[in-house]
Design a protein around this motif. Structure first.
Motif, mmCIF file in Angstrom:
data_model
loop_
_atom_site.group_PDB
_atom_site.id
_atom_site.type_symbol
_atom_site.label_atom_id
_atom_site.label_comp_id
_atom_site.label_asym_id
_atom_site.label_seq_id
_atom_site.Cartn_x
_atom_site.Cartn_y
_atom_site.Cartn_z
ATOM 1 N N ARG A 45 -15.404 4.782 -1.881
ATOM 2 C CA ARG A 45 -16.687 5.477 -1.754
ATOM 3 C C ARG A 45 -17.342 5.856 -3.077
ATOM 4 O O ARG A 45 -18.557 5.825 -3.185
ATOM 5 C CB ARG A 45 -16.507 6.722 -0.890
ATOM 6 C CG ARG A 45 -16.416 6.385 0.584
ATOM 7 C CD ARG A 45 -15.906 7.574 1.361
ATOM 8 N NE ARG A 45 -15.921 7.324 2.794
ATOM 9 C CZ ARG A 45 -14.949 6.693 3.446
ATOM 10 N NH1 ARG A 45 -13.907 6.226 2.788
ATOM 11 N NH2 ARG A 45 -15.021 6.521 4.750
ATOM 12 N N ARG B 17 -18.834 5.591 -6.760
ATOM 13 C CA ARG B 17 -19.506 4.407 -7.291
ATOM 14 C C ARG B 17 -19.215 4.144 -8.760
ATOM 15 O O ARG B 17 -19.540 3.103 -9.287
ATOM 16 C CB ARG B 17 -21.016 4.553 -7.065
ATOM 17 C CG ARG B 17 -21.379 4.378 -5.606
ATOM 18 C CD ARG B 17 -22.711 4.982 -5.279
ATOM 19 N NE ARG B 17 -22.661 6.439 -5.375
ATOM 20 C CZ ARG B 17 -23.616 7.238 -4.931
ATOM 21 N NH1 ARG B 17 -24.680 6.731 -4.392
ATOM 22 N NH2 ARG B 17 -23.499 8.551 -5.032
ATOM 23 N N GLU C 161 -17.919 9.735 -10.916
ATOM 24 C CA GLU C 161 -17.815 10.343 -9.584
ATOM 25 C C GLU C 161 -16.354 10.550 -9.213
ATOM 26 O O GLU C 161 -15.985 11.556 -8.609
ATOM 27 C CB GLU C 161 -18.522 9.469 -8.542
ATOM 28 C CG GLU C 161 -20.036 9.492 -8.706
ATOM 29 C CD GLU C 161 -20.780 8.805 -7.564
ATOM 30 O OE1 GLU C 161 -22.008 8.778 -7.604
ATOM 31 O OE2 GLU C 161 -20.124 8.306 -6.626
ATOM 32 N N LEU D 3 -23.821 14.094 -6.833
ATOM 33 C CA LEU D 3 -24.087 12.785 -6.215
ATOM 34 C C LEU D 3 -23.010 12.414 -5.196
ATOM 35 O O LEU D 3 -23.292 11.807 -4.172
ATOM 36 C CB LEU D 3 -24.188 11.697 -7.294
ATOM 37 C CG LEU D 3 -25.359 11.852 -8.263
ATOM 38 C CD1 LEU D 3 -25.327 10.749 -9.307
ATOM 39 C CD2 LEU D 3 -26.682 11.822 -7.504
ATOM 40 N N GLN E 190 -23.825 14.262 -2.004
ATOM 41 C CA GLN E 190 -25.018 13.727 -1.340
ATOM 42 C C GLN E 190 -24.692 12.424 -0.619
ATOM 43 O O GLN E 190 -25.132 12.179 0.500
ATOM 44 C CB GLN E 190 -26.119 13.490 -2.365
ATOM 45 C CG GLN E 190 -26.709 14.782 -2.906
ATOM 46 C CD GLN E 190 -27.758 14.518 -3.971
ATOM 47 O OE1 GLN E 190 -28.606 13.647 -3.828
ATOM 48 N NE2 GLN E 190 -27.704 15.273 -5.046
ATOM 49 N N SER E 191 -23.860 11.594 -1.289
ATOM 50 C CA SER E 191 -23.512 10.309 -0.697
ATOM 51 C C SER E 191 -22.648 10.500 0.549
ATOM 52 O O SER E 191 -22.807 9.807 1.548
ATOM 53 C CB SER E 191 -22.786 9.463 -1.744
ATOM 54 O OG SER E 191 -22.402 8.246 -1.185
ATOM 55 N N GLU F 93 -23.428 9.288 4.330
ATOM 56 C CA GLU F 93 -22.508 8.439 5.089
ATOM 57 C C GLU F 93 -22.208 9.038 6.464
ATOM 58 O O GLU F 93 -22.179 8.327 7.466
ATOM 59 C CB GLU F 93 -21.197 8.257 4.316
ATOM 60 C CG GLU F 93 -20.254 7.306 5.034
ATOM 61 C CD GLU F 93 -18.824 7.373 4.503
ATOM 62 O OE1 GLU F 93 -18.649 7.585 3.303
ATOM 63 O OE2 GLU F 93 -17.898 7.239 5.323
ATOM 64 N N TYR G 71 -22.852 1.710 5.619
ATOM 65 C CA TYR G 71 -23.349 2.526 4.513
ATOM 66 C C TYR G 71 -22.508 2.288 3.249
ATOM 67 O O TYR G 71 -23.027 2.104 2.156
ATOM 68 C CB TYR G 71 -23.324 4.012 4.888
ATOM 69 C CG TYR G 71 -23.751 4.908 3.753
ATOM 70 C CD1 TYR G 71 -25.098 5.117 3.495
ATOM 71 C CD2 TYR G 71 -22.810 5.490 2.910
ATOM 72 C CE1 TYR G 71 -25.500 5.900 2.420
ATOM 73 C CE2 TYR G 71 -23.204 6.267 1.838
ATOM 74 C CZ TYR G 71 -24.542 6.474 1.598
ATOM 75 O OH TYR G 71 -24.940 7.231 0.542
ATOM 76 N N ASN H 222 -23.716 0.658 -0.269
ATOM 77 C CA ASN H 222 -23.476 1.432 -1.476
ATOM 78 C C ASN H 222 -22.801 0.580 -2.548
ATOM 79 O O ASN H 222 -23.187 0.564 -3.710
ATOM 80 C CB ASN H 222 -22.537 2.587 -1.109
ATOM 81 C CG ASN H 222 -22.995 3.887 -1.709
ATOM 82 O OD1 ASN H 222 -23.781 3.883 -2.642
ATOM 83 N ND2 ASN H 222 -22.498 4.973 -1.185
#
Lengths: 194, 392
Positions: free
Chosen positions: B118, B120, B124, B211, B214-215, B219, B297, B301
């Motif tokens: 998940r 990126r 992260e 971030l 938010q991701s 999802e 999703y 991504n």
């Protein structure tokens, strides 16, 4: 007095057939998993009272974590193999009318991944087979459940008959137990009738 | 969605109005002791349990032992919190397709494959690892442990109930044990802040933490929509929620990050290279979870990072083949062919393309694909079943 009544209720409930495990004696047994599936074991088995789904029946010799035969009796299109534990967050894949024979083991795999948090599962051999004359598939697999981390082996035979999925699987720990009772399972599935 | 974006903008905008406060407490990390030994009865007990749990994780069949993944994860943590702080830490990579990482009181950290699928970029990943390390450094587990001895009683009860109802309780036990390491809302906030400081200190962009959340929210919404449910995001924290609501958290992380130095490279390329050898199996596990929206999703991504590679297209095809409406089967065949064009060379592709075509009634094309699978892979374990499909 009130206690006596409660005890009577509890004893009465637990002795009723639907709650108790039952002995499966040698000889013909019909309506397995509340379906038209029948089998004629030549030895004794135990039927568990627990039902993992409406059309699911469990047989075992030494307890279902050591050897388990699962009968999925005529799961209709649009229904999952097992009762869903968490319909909203972990829905199970459903039986579909256009499934090919190779989609049967794939359905079992996806179901196990969701239902039992099985993160390691391999479908091994797959070959055509007849389930009481109906074209189907016979397959072997190996998997590890997250809760006990025991490597288990499995073997199954399944077919789509009249838009319903019939599937019988045998699962046991790969160490000692799987080989021990495999022959009994092989004999059992030769007696399956629809 | 609009509300969320607006509030985030408002909060970050507000934060940038006061940059003067930024530098003062940004780099004050708490003191730490090297080779720390547990001091009190509670702490010794907790370490003993942690040691035992670590032993289970170390020997667990789900542990990803091959390659350099664990070395890489540890290097990311060390880069973030500093060599001296991470010297005593062990990092275990686990093949579990859920978003999670946790750190135990004795300095063992486990990172699940779902997290690696998940995030990126390295920044992260570092944001999550740093957050967990902050719990460890602030000894949150111990404070929680003192107030939560009741958990052990609950465990005993569940074992009894499990015996009666014959439901497997192993995983429930583990998750309850996990709850010893689950933290209160204020502790989460503290760990968030300290995690941000680690991020900023090590040169990763401090905005990465926001971030991630938010991701995750996006999802979960995609996953719910894929299951024809209403999006699940709550935009305020409930009374009994241990974690601050994701929205509140994302907003606050963005706000706090704006006070810190912006940071430099998020190291997306390095992360991509480290995870690449494991990506196909992580994708396979995700696609089989029966979560169409969430998986789609994640794939889109990933495609933003690397473009639609053969691996991603193959996974996308698998996702559609599993849902198997006529539209899906048609799309699946298309994506399999695209994957082949993008260089995916595993013979599985021809088999799955063939099965997808066959299931969609395109018999001749399906047979051709299955034949080329059998030609390339005559001894395949499913060759007999495929031959039977060809003969029908």
């Amino acid at each position: 007095m009130r206690y006596a009544f409660m005890i009577a209720v509890i004893v009465g409930a637990s002795s009723s057939a639907c709650l108790a495990n039952a002995l499966i004696s040698p000889g013909p047994h019909a309506a397995i998993a509340q379906s038209r599936l029948s089998a004629t074991p030549d030895g004794q088995w135990n039927r568990l009272s627990r039902r993992d789904g409406k059309n699911v029946e469990l047989w075992t010799l030494d307890g279902d974590s050591l050897n388990k035969v699962t009968f999925f009796g005529g799961i209709p299109v649009g229904k999952p193999l097992l009762r869903e534990i968490d319909k909203n967050n972990r829905p199970l894949p459903k039986v579909m009318s256009n499934m090919l024979i190779t989609d049967i083991p794939a359905l079992l795999e996806s179901t196990y991944r969701s239902q039992f948090s099985v993160n390691q599962i391999q479908i091994e051999t797959q070959e055509p087979a007849l389930l009481d004359g109906n074209k189907g598939i016979r397959f072997t697999y190996a998997f590890t459940r997250a809760d006990d981390e025991v490597l288990r082996k499995g073997e199954g035979i399944g077919a789509m008959v009249g838009g319903q999925l019939y599937l019988v699987t045998y699962e046991a720990p790969s160490l000692y137990f799987f080989e021990k009772d495999l022959e009994k399972f092989h004999k059992l599935i030769t007696t399956l009738k629809l | 969605m609009k509300l969320r974006a607006f509030a985030l903008m408002a909060l970050t905008g507000f934060a940038t109005l006061q940059p003067a406060r930024a530098a003062q407490d940004a780099f004050q990390l708490p003191p730490y002791a090297h080779a720390y030994e547990p001091q009190t009865v509670d702490e010794r007990g907790q370490w003993m349990e942690a040691d035992e749990r670590e032993r289970q994780i170390r020997d667990c069949p789900l542990r990803i032992r091959e390659g350099n993944l664990e070395t890489y994860l540890r290097a990311v943590l060390c880069r973030e919190v500093g060599q001296d702080r991470c010297a005593g830490v062990r990092v275990y990579a686990m093949e579990i397709p859920k978003f999670n990482a946790s750190m135990m009181a004795n300095g063992a950290m486990d990172v699940w494959s779902g997290l690696l699928l998940r995030v990126r970029n390295e920044a992260e990943l570092a944001a999550v690892l740093g957050h967990e390390f902050a719990h460890f450094e602030l000894r949150h587990g111990l404070n929680r442990f003192k107030t939560q001895r009741g958990t052990s009683d609950a465990m005993a009860w569940i074992s009894v109930l499990g015996g009666i109802s014959n439901t497997p309780v192993g995983s429930a036990n583990l998750s309850l044990l996990g709850s010893v390491y689950r933290f209160g809302r204020d502790q989460e906030s503290q760990a968030d802040l300290l995690g941000l400081k680690y991020l900023a200190n090590s040169g990763y962009p401090a905005g990465s933490a926001s971030l991630v959340w938010q991701s995750l929210m996006a999802e979960e919404d995609a996953s719910a929509l894929g299951r024809k449910q209403k999006p699940k995001q709550k935009y305020t924290a409930g009374f009994f929620d241990s974690h601050p609501a994701s929205f509140e958290r994302a907003a606050r992380l963005a706000q706090e990050a704006a006070k810190l130095p912006a940071g430099g490279d998020a190291r997306a390329k390095e992360f991509q290279e480290a995870v690449a050898p494991y990506l196909p199996r992580f994708l396979t596990a995700q696609v089989k979870l029966n979560d169409f929206g969430g998986s789609e999703y994640i794939l889109s991504n990933l495609s933003q990072r690397s473009g639609w590679t053969g691996d991603l297209l193959f996974a996308r095809a698998e996702l559609h083949r599993a849902r198997a409406t006529p539209r899906d089967l048609q799309l699946a065949s298309q994506f399999y062919r695209d994957a082949k064009g993008a260089g995916y060379s595993n013979p599985d592709l021809d088999r799955n393309l063939g099965l997808s075509l066959l299931r969609n009634g395109q018999t001749e094309e399906g047979r051709a694909a299955l034949s080329s699978y059998l030609t390339a892979y005559p001894d395949a374990s499913d060759a007999k079943a495929i031959n039977a499909l060809l003969a029908n």
